[in-house]
Design a protein around this motif. Structure first.
Motif, PDB file in Angstrom:
ATOM      1  N   LYS A 284       0.799  -1.223   0.000  1.00 41.68           N
ATOM      2  CA  LYS A 284       0.000   0.000   0.000  1.00 41.68           C
ATOM      3  C   LYS A 284       0.827   1.266   0.000  1.00 41.68           C
ATOM      4  O   LYS A 284       0.359   2.312  -0.472  1.00 41.68           O
ATOM      5  CB  LYS A 284      -0.928   0.021   1.227  1.00 41.68           C
ATOM      6  N   GLY A 285       2.030   1.199   0.547  1.00 44.97           N
ATOM      7  CA  GLY A 285       2.808   2.395   0.772  1.00 44.97           C
ATOM      8  C   GLY A 285       2.200   3.207   1.904  1.00 44.97           C
ATOM      9  O   GLY A 285       1.050   2.997   2.300  1.00 44.97           O
ATOM     10  N   GLN A 287       1.333   6.201   1.801  1.00 47.87           N
ATOM     11  CA  GLN A 287       0.239   7.044   1.327  1.00 47.87           C
ATOM     12  C   GLN A 287      -1.071   6.274   1.300  1.00 47.87           C
ATOM     13  O   GLN A 287      -2.118   6.806   1.708  1.00 47.87           O
ATOM     14  CB  GLN A 287       0.537   7.607  -0.071  1.00 47.87           C
ATOM     15  N   GLY A 288      -1.035   5.047   0.842  1.00 46.26           N
ATOM     16  CA  GLY A 288      -2.242   4.229   0.847  1.00 46.26           C
ATOM     17  C   GLY A 288      -2.753   3.991   2.251  1.00 46.26           C
ATOM     18  O   GLY A 288      -3.973   4.008   2.501  1.00 46.26           O
ATOM     19  N   ARG A 351       9.856   6.745  -5.053  1.00 41.80           N
ATOM     20  CA  ARG A 351       8.618   5.954  -4.993  1.00 41.80           C
ATOM     21  C   ARG A 351       8.355   5.354  -3.616  1.00 41.80           C
ATOM     22  O   ARG A 351       7.224   5.356  -3.133  1.00 41.80           O
ATOM     23  CB  ARG A 351       8.682   4.810  -6.025  1.00 41.80           C
ATOM     24  N   ARG A 354       6.647   5.855   0.054  1.00 41.36           N
ATOM     25  CA  ARG A 354       5.364   6.535  -0.133  1.00 41.36           C
ATOM     26  C   ARG A 354       4.377   5.634  -0.882  1.00 41.36           C
ATOM     27  O   ARG A 354       3.216   5.499  -0.480  1.00 41.36           O
ATOM     28  CB  ARG A 354       5.553   7.826  -0.921  1.00 41.36           C
ATOM     29  N   TYR A 355       4.851   5.020  -1.968  1.00 38.59           N
ATOM     30  CA  TYR A 355       3.973   4.207  -2.812  1.00 38.59           C
ATOM     31  C   TYR A 355       4.319   2.720  -2.679  1.00 38.59           C
ATOM     32  O   TYR A 355       5.383   2.366  -2.155  1.00 38.59           O
ATOM     33  CB  TYR A 355       4.111   4.642  -4.271  1.00 38.59           C
TER      34      TYR A 355
END
Length: 880
Positions: A284-285, A287-288, A351, A354-355
């Motif tokens: 998910k990272g 951010q997710g 990336r 975060r992602y």
């Protein structure tokens, strides 16, 4: 028969006959022959031949001449000795000696060239001064940024971690592919400004003044460390709750006397013994994960979710800061190869985390970022990485299938991660192998690559291997080969066929139990789903016999009591009656230990918070309850047990010397124990007449099983008065408390002196296992280990020359056979006895001698003299 074998092993060079031995110990030759074979599984002649040849092999490796060995062992001709040696080992003595000196290392992957420079950098600590104090200052800056009226432990720690992430200075080392600096290995870096004593203050002051922090920031740290204005602990030391707050003089704590008498010890441990859910960040990272929290916050308007959102937002930026640093460095370099490396780092870090990760490189980098933030919350120590081969395997397979990476490149990335994890004292455990939820062998290509990392890099690292009946033989052979080649006590081993059912028996779902991993030393947990409170308390089971002999009072400190009065031991009419009294005190020790943990746990629930672990552990977000306050899917307590072998051996000595042979009566025995065996002849009665645990002797093993079961039943049945759902897991693992407990424990009937260390886990007491490697495994595998969901740890010390290519298959065969009978967790030390003795006297001359003492490996010279002496006293097995 125990003392017969002891005599024989001490006199291997003599020409003594079976008839002479039988006469010496008062047996007829027929009865002796029958009993000896029943006891050892072979005839007297076969036993002596085998032991003499094993002794001969030891002498060969130590450099003795073949003619001298043959003469010492009583052979009339060299050819006779050579023939006997070949019958035992399959090769002649000269071939054996040559073979054992040969380098037979067989690696699947070679060490990548760039890693040589990286190893040099981490071991020399080239960036040490650059980062000293940076974490400390930024952590404190975040802490004091929270207005006093808004402070609670969760908000303070959230602000502190966010400040560290938002304000750290990225540093990218030459040649490295995986980036992220985890701060100094010094203790002060993670808990320094809680120190209050003058010596600790001065130590921290010197440490910070040697850093590259601006002088104003150093002064600010030193000023703040005495600030106690709001009652909140400004670092993770809160979670190691000092038990003294509960041990009041008003007598309200039933365990007060037992704590001061060292019948129990510990704390409600919630810090740095954790494996978070790395998969959730890979998939998910941050951010997710933040987006999901925003939905929760909008639905509830609960500050619990608001604080976690802030934490996620900072966590997202760690990669971006490194990406910006790498891009800047790429612009400044004229080296094409260096520019390419830096731009690749920038691409990956822009990336993750975060992602979600899309390839193996991103997955490894994301895991390392996730890991170091976890350590920034509460220290490096035993914050571990879990089943790395299983977590990374889907990314590896996808990259290989697409052709974007090859095996050499994948291995290089793993090596870079391995080096980044380096600490001089390391318990950041990684677990490989084992089975999956369907019971199939889960070993994969990365399992082998990680073993190659351990062998090729050969830095101190904690690695645990899970195995079972379905584990491929080739994998086990590779594991034992690495153990043989690097000789630093790694990897350690844990048996799925025992551990998984043990965890299930404590209410853990089968699918979760099959995903267990070892953290720290040997402690099992469910990654991302459990707060296992590893090493949360330790109990000294030897005190049960001390309290029995003292009618409920300590023999060391007669003013202290366990609160139970049993009758004068001289009045016990049978061993069973004596044993039942011991069990009464044993149960009291167990209950007091659990009550002790209960009281500490209540304080933690009311005061502590670990927001980052809350973010990455299943159950917490769904329930809105902090990790430290019971929000995890599984929340249980592991209770360590010290002195198991001492208790078994002591009871066996009482049974044999007092009740069976009647050599001494109970009164005389107690007198000699109180005098700490001033008469060595009396002590010899207890050390030689009674059999010792660890020698495969059925009657002693049966007693050990009974005691083991009694301890487990007491722990498993304990009902918390505070929380009826609280689960206590027996953990036959001592860490270092067996040393501390020994200092406060009287002499014991097994012949142990007052103050000597107690035994570790289910390992035999130092020097008592004289019947060889197989016998030790037989004793440990006889225990009902499935009753102990906290693990059952055994340490086996073997001479290096025994752990050879010639013997390796036999060693593995015996080990796997014992595993099918119940052997659970094992640590091997491969030791050169002569070298160890020299290192005992001249530790500074042997800086590279390593010993695994309780799941982690460490330089022998770094231990105290008492610990080194205890290690030297352990039996170093010279036979298979």
């Amino acid at each position: 028969m125990y003392h017969v074998l002891q005599f024989l092993n001490e006199n291997l060079e003599s020409k003594i006959t079976q008839r002479e031995v039988a006469s010496m110990f008062g047996y007829s030759i027929a009865y002796f022959s029958e009993k000896f074979k029943l006891y050892t599984g072979c005839t007297f002649h076969e036993y002596m031949n085998r032991r003499r040849m094993q002794y001969a092999a030891k002498c060969l490796i130590e450099g003795k001449k073949i003619t001298d060995i043959a003469f010492d062992l009583g052979y009339n001709s060299i050819n006779g000795f050579k023939k006997a040696f070949k019958n035992e080992f399959g090769i002649f003595p000269t071939q054996y000696k040559k073979q054992e000196k040969a380098d037979r290392k067989c690696k699947i992957n070679r060490l990548p060239q760039r890693c040589t420079k990286l190893i040099e950098n981490v071991t020399s600590r080239n960036v040490l001064r650059k980062y000293r104090g940076q974490y400390l200052y930024n952590f404190m800056k975040g802490y004091y940024s929270v207005p006093i009226k808004e402070r609670n432990q969760r908000r303070l720690l959230t602000a502190s971690i966010c400040s560290v992430i938002d304000n750290f200075t990225p540093y990218i080392e030459e040649e490295e592919l995986i980036v992220g600096y985890n701060y100094d290995n010094e203790e002060q870096e993670i808990n320094g400004y809680a120190h209050k004593t003058v010596s600790e203050y001065n130590s921290l002051k010197m440490y910070l003044q040697d850093s590259l922090l601006p002088s104003g920031q150093v002064d600010e740290i030193l000023t703040r460390i005495t600030d106690e204005t709001d009652g909140y602990a400004p670092n993770y030391m809160l979670y190691d709750v000092n038990p003294e707050y509960r041990l009041r003089d008003d007598g309200s704590g039933k365990f007060n006397d037992m704590y001061h008498d060292m019948a129990l010890n510990g704390m409600c441990k919630i810090n740095n013994h954790c494996i978070p859910d790395y998969k959730i960040i890979l998939e998910k990272g941050f951010q997710g994960l933040r987006d999901e929290l925003v939905v929760k916050f909008n639905d509830t308007n609960d500050d619990f979710y608001g604080d976690l959102i802030k934490l996620c937002q900072s966590c997202m930026r760690i990669g971006e800061k490194y990406a910006a640093c790498a891009e800047q460095m790429a612009q400044e370099t004229k080296n094409t190869t260096e520019k390419e490396r830096l731009l690749k780092i920038a691409q990956v870090c822009s990336r993750v985390p975060r992602y979600p990760a899309t390839n193996l490189y991103e997955a490894i980098q994301s895991i390392y970022f996730t890991h170091i933030i976890n350590t920034w919350e509460d220290g490096v120590n035993a914050n571990s990485l879990g089943r790395l081969d299983q977590i990374l395997y889907p990314y590896y397979c996808n990259d290989i299938e697409k052709g974007v990476i090859n095996n050499e490149e994948a291995y290089e990335l793993l090596c870079c991660l391995w080096i980044k994890l380096y600490k001089t004292y390391d318990v950041q455990n990684i677990t490989i192998g084992g089975c999956d939820s369907k019971g199939h062998d889960a070993v994969n290509e990365l399992s082998y690559m990680i073993l190659d990392c351990l062998e090729n890099i050969n830095l101190v690292r904690s690695l645990s291997v899970r195995y079972s009946r379905v584990t491929d033989r080739a994998f086990m052979h590779r594991c034992f080969s690495v153990l043989k080649n690097i000789r630093n006590g790694q990897p350690s081993f844990c048996n799925d066929d025992v551990m998984i059912p043990a965890l299930v028996s404590k209410g853990i779902q089968w699918e979760d139990a099959t995903d267990y991993a070892l953290l720290g030393c040997v402690e099992p947990t469910i990654p991302g789903r459990a707060n296992s409170h590893s090493s949360t308390a330790n109990m000294n089971v030897v005190k049960a016999i001390e309290y029995t002999l003292g009618q409920g009072r300590s023999l060391c400190q007669p003013n202290l009591s366990d609160g139970v009065i049993t009758k004068d031991p001289c009045l016990f009419r049978s061993f069973n009656e004596f044993l039942q009294a011991v069990y009464i005190h044993l149960e009291q020790i167990v209950n007091a230990t659990c009550e002790f943990v209960d009281s500490l746990a209540q304080y933690v629930v009311e005061h502590a918070s670990l927001p980052y672990k809350t973010l990455l552990t299943e159950g917490c977000i769904a329930s809105g309850v902090d990790y430290a306050q019971g929000g995890t899917k599984y929340n249980y307590y592991q209770i360590m047990i010290s002195g198991f072998a001492n208790l078994v051996d002591s009871l066996e000595a009482v049974r044999t010397v007092v009740y069976k042979n009647k050599t001494l009566d109970m009164k005389k025995m107690i007198e000699h124990i109180k005098m700490n065996y001033r008469d060595e002849n009396v002590r010899n009665i207890f050390t030689t007449q009674a059999a010792k645990y660890g020698n495969g002797i059925s009657k002693t093993d049966e007693l050990a099983c009974e005691i083991y079961e009694k301890i487990c039943v007491c722990l498993n049945n304990y009902q918390s008065a505070i929380d009826g759902n609280k689960s206590f897991h027996p953990q036959f693992f001592s860490f270092s408390d067996n040393q501390l407990f020994g200092e406060y424990t009287s002499a014991t009937p097994d012949g142990r002196y007052k103050g000597d260390f107690l035994s570790y886990g289910v390992a035999p007491m130092n020097g008592c296992d004289i019947n060889g490697y197989k016998a030790v495994l037989n004793s440990a595998s006889a225990l009902p280990t499935v009753m102990a969901a906290g693990n059952t740890s055994l340490i086996v010390d073997m001479a290096q020359y025994v752990f050879s290519e010639t013997n390796l298959d036999r060693i593995i065969d015996l080990y796997m056979d014992a595993s099918q009978r119940g052997l659970c967790s094992t640590i091997f030390n491969l030791i050169n006895p002569q070298e160890l003795k020299q290192a005992m006297c001249f530790p500074e001359k042997y800086p590279d001698v390593y010993v695994n003492v309780s799941g982690f490996s460490r330089r022998f010279c770094s231990f105290s003299e008492n610990v080194r002496r205890s290690i030297v006293q352990r039996t170093n097995h010279i036979s298979v």
